[in-house]
Design a protein around this motif. Sequence first.
Motif, PDB file in Angstrom:
ATOM      1  N   TYR A 134      -5.530   6.520  -0.514  1.00 52.89           N
ATOM      2  CA  TYR A 134      -6.183   5.928  -1.687  1.00 52.89           C
ATOM      3  C   TYR A 134      -6.686   6.975  -2.694  1.00 52.89           C
ATOM      4  O   TYR A 134      -6.935   6.646  -3.845  1.00 52.89           O
ATOM      5  N   MET A 181      -6.514  -2.456  -4.466  1.00 57.96           N
ATOM      6  CA  MET A 181      -7.518  -3.229  -3.746  1.00 57.96           C
ATOM      7  C   MET A 181      -7.367  -4.732  -3.992  1.00 57.96           C
ATOM      8  O   MET A 181      -7.747  -5.547  -3.139  1.00 57.96           O
ATOM      9  N   TRP A 182      -6.803  -5.092  -5.150  1.00 55.73           N
ATOM     10  CA  TRP A 182      -6.709  -6.511  -5.517  1.00 55.73           C
ATOM     11  C   TRP A 182      -5.274  -7.018  -5.526  1.00 55.73           C
ATOM     12  O   TRP A 182      -4.995  -8.100  -6.048  1.00 55.73           O
ATOM     13  N   GLU A 224      -9.937  -1.346   4.184  1.00 58.67           N
ATOM     14  CA  GLU A 224      -8.620  -0.750   3.986  1.00 58.67           C
ATOM     15  C   GLU A 224      -8.741   0.626   3.342  1.00 58.67           C
ATOM     16  O   GLU A 224      -8.035   1.570   3.727  1.00 58.67           O
ATOM     17  N   LEU A 235       0.827  -1.199   0.000  1.00 59.20           N
ATOM     18  CA  LEU A 235       0.000   0.000   0.000  1.00 59.20           C
ATOM     19  C   LEU A 235       0.865   1.255   0.000  1.00 59.20           C
ATOM     20  O   LEU A 235       0.520   2.265  -0.625  1.00 59.20           O
ATOM     21  N   GLU A 284     -12.375  -7.090   2.874  1.00 61.13           N
ATOM     22  CA  GLU A 284     -11.185  -6.621   3.585  1.00 61.13           C
ATOM     23  C   GLU A 284     -10.683  -5.298   3.023  1.00 61.13           C
ATOM     24  O   GLU A 284     -10.313  -4.381   3.764  1.00 61.13           O
ATOM     25  N   LYS A 285     -10.679  -5.184   1.691  1.00 57.49           N
ATOM     26  CA  LYS A 285     -10.103  -3.998   1.068  1.00 57.49           C
ATOM     27  C   LYS A 285     -11.020  -2.791   1.150  1.00 57.49           C
ATOM     28  O   LYS A 285     -10.545  -1.649   1.115  1.00 57.49           O
ATOM     29  N   THR A 295     -11.986 -10.914  -0.093  1.00 57.24           N
ATOM     30  CA  THR A 295     -10.957  -9.934  -0.422  1.00 57.24           C
ATOM     31  C   THR A 295     -11.557  -8.551  -0.563  1.00 57.24           C
ATOM     32  O   THR A 295     -11.005  -7.568  -0.041  1.00 57.24           O
ATOM     33  N   GLU A 296     -12.679  -8.454  -1.274  1.00 55.25           N
ATOM     34  CA  GLU A 296     -13.330  -7.158  -1.429  1.00 55.25           C
ATOM     35  C   GLU A 296     -13.713  -6.594  -0.064  1.00 55.25           C
ATOM     36  O   GLU A 296     -13.497  -5.407   0.215  1.00 55.25           O
TER      37      GLU A 296
END
Length: 299
Positions: free
Chosen positions: A204, A36-37, A196, A9, A192-193, A189-190
């Motif tokens: 971001y 994000m991925w 984030e 990041l 979690e992000k 994953t989505e």
Amino acid sequence: MLNFTLLKLSDIDLISPYFEYSKTRACDNTIGGTFMWRDYFKTEYAITGDTLFFKVKYLNGETAFSAPLCPCGRGCEKAAGFIFDYCAEKGIPAVICMAAEEDRDILENKFVISSVPEPNWSDYMYNASDLADMAGKRYSGQRNHIHAFMRDNPDYQFEEIGKRNIREISEFFLNYERRGDKTSLLYLTEREKVFEVFNNWDMYRQSGIVLRAGMQIVGFAIGEIIGDTLFVHIEKANAECRGAYQMLVKQFAVMAVEKGAVYINREDDAGDEGLRISKLSYHPCEMVNKYTVTLLEKK
């Protein structure tokens, strides 16, 4: 020789200027689409001269690369040669994933290739003004939902996402995702992000809107504008609140037009039939088709 490093990041400031080199409107070359991925695809990067390379573990778990980002355009022939040579030295196939049609055509000028279409990863592109206005018969269904929302929630309001409301939006999303029963790695994953992004909002560099019915948040959308295109990365709403999703789509488009966007990329459907039907219902002006391209030999 390319030397790859795991993408973190903290690399946003280093990496983000290269996205301006993209000559396509694919969602992959954006801050949100890449960072994000990054864990899902185990993304690594290398910078050689003025060119950025990404190496990933693609959907079948094999090593692949994205088309290089360089000043002469995405997928420039000379930079692709670095990937071919790297793979030859490592003894692995030279595979370019998520290649847009422009990338594929450039690669074909220098290499003998095999090309496989990946329709599940094609991006849905819209005229921003169409989604902002939602005029005409073809948008009558969306307008009906919007009118229902306005009738049921006369005190609705929109506001931009910022530090003052990030925590409240995070709480809404926490309650939202608890209602789902999805357990796929893609979904997790989505989830979690999204958190984030909220926890690192300034880093971001996203834009977003919140929809309220009264004082309660019922939805939010997050994306970024690069060039003339708004890329919508996250869009969540209370499905029990009729018209909330349609309101978000329209208002985010209004905001985008006000900021100079001409197109809106609402990304792919990942092969989800429900998402495909929903995205088609907003009448895309085109699809950004993508391919998996294998470089077989130099011409």
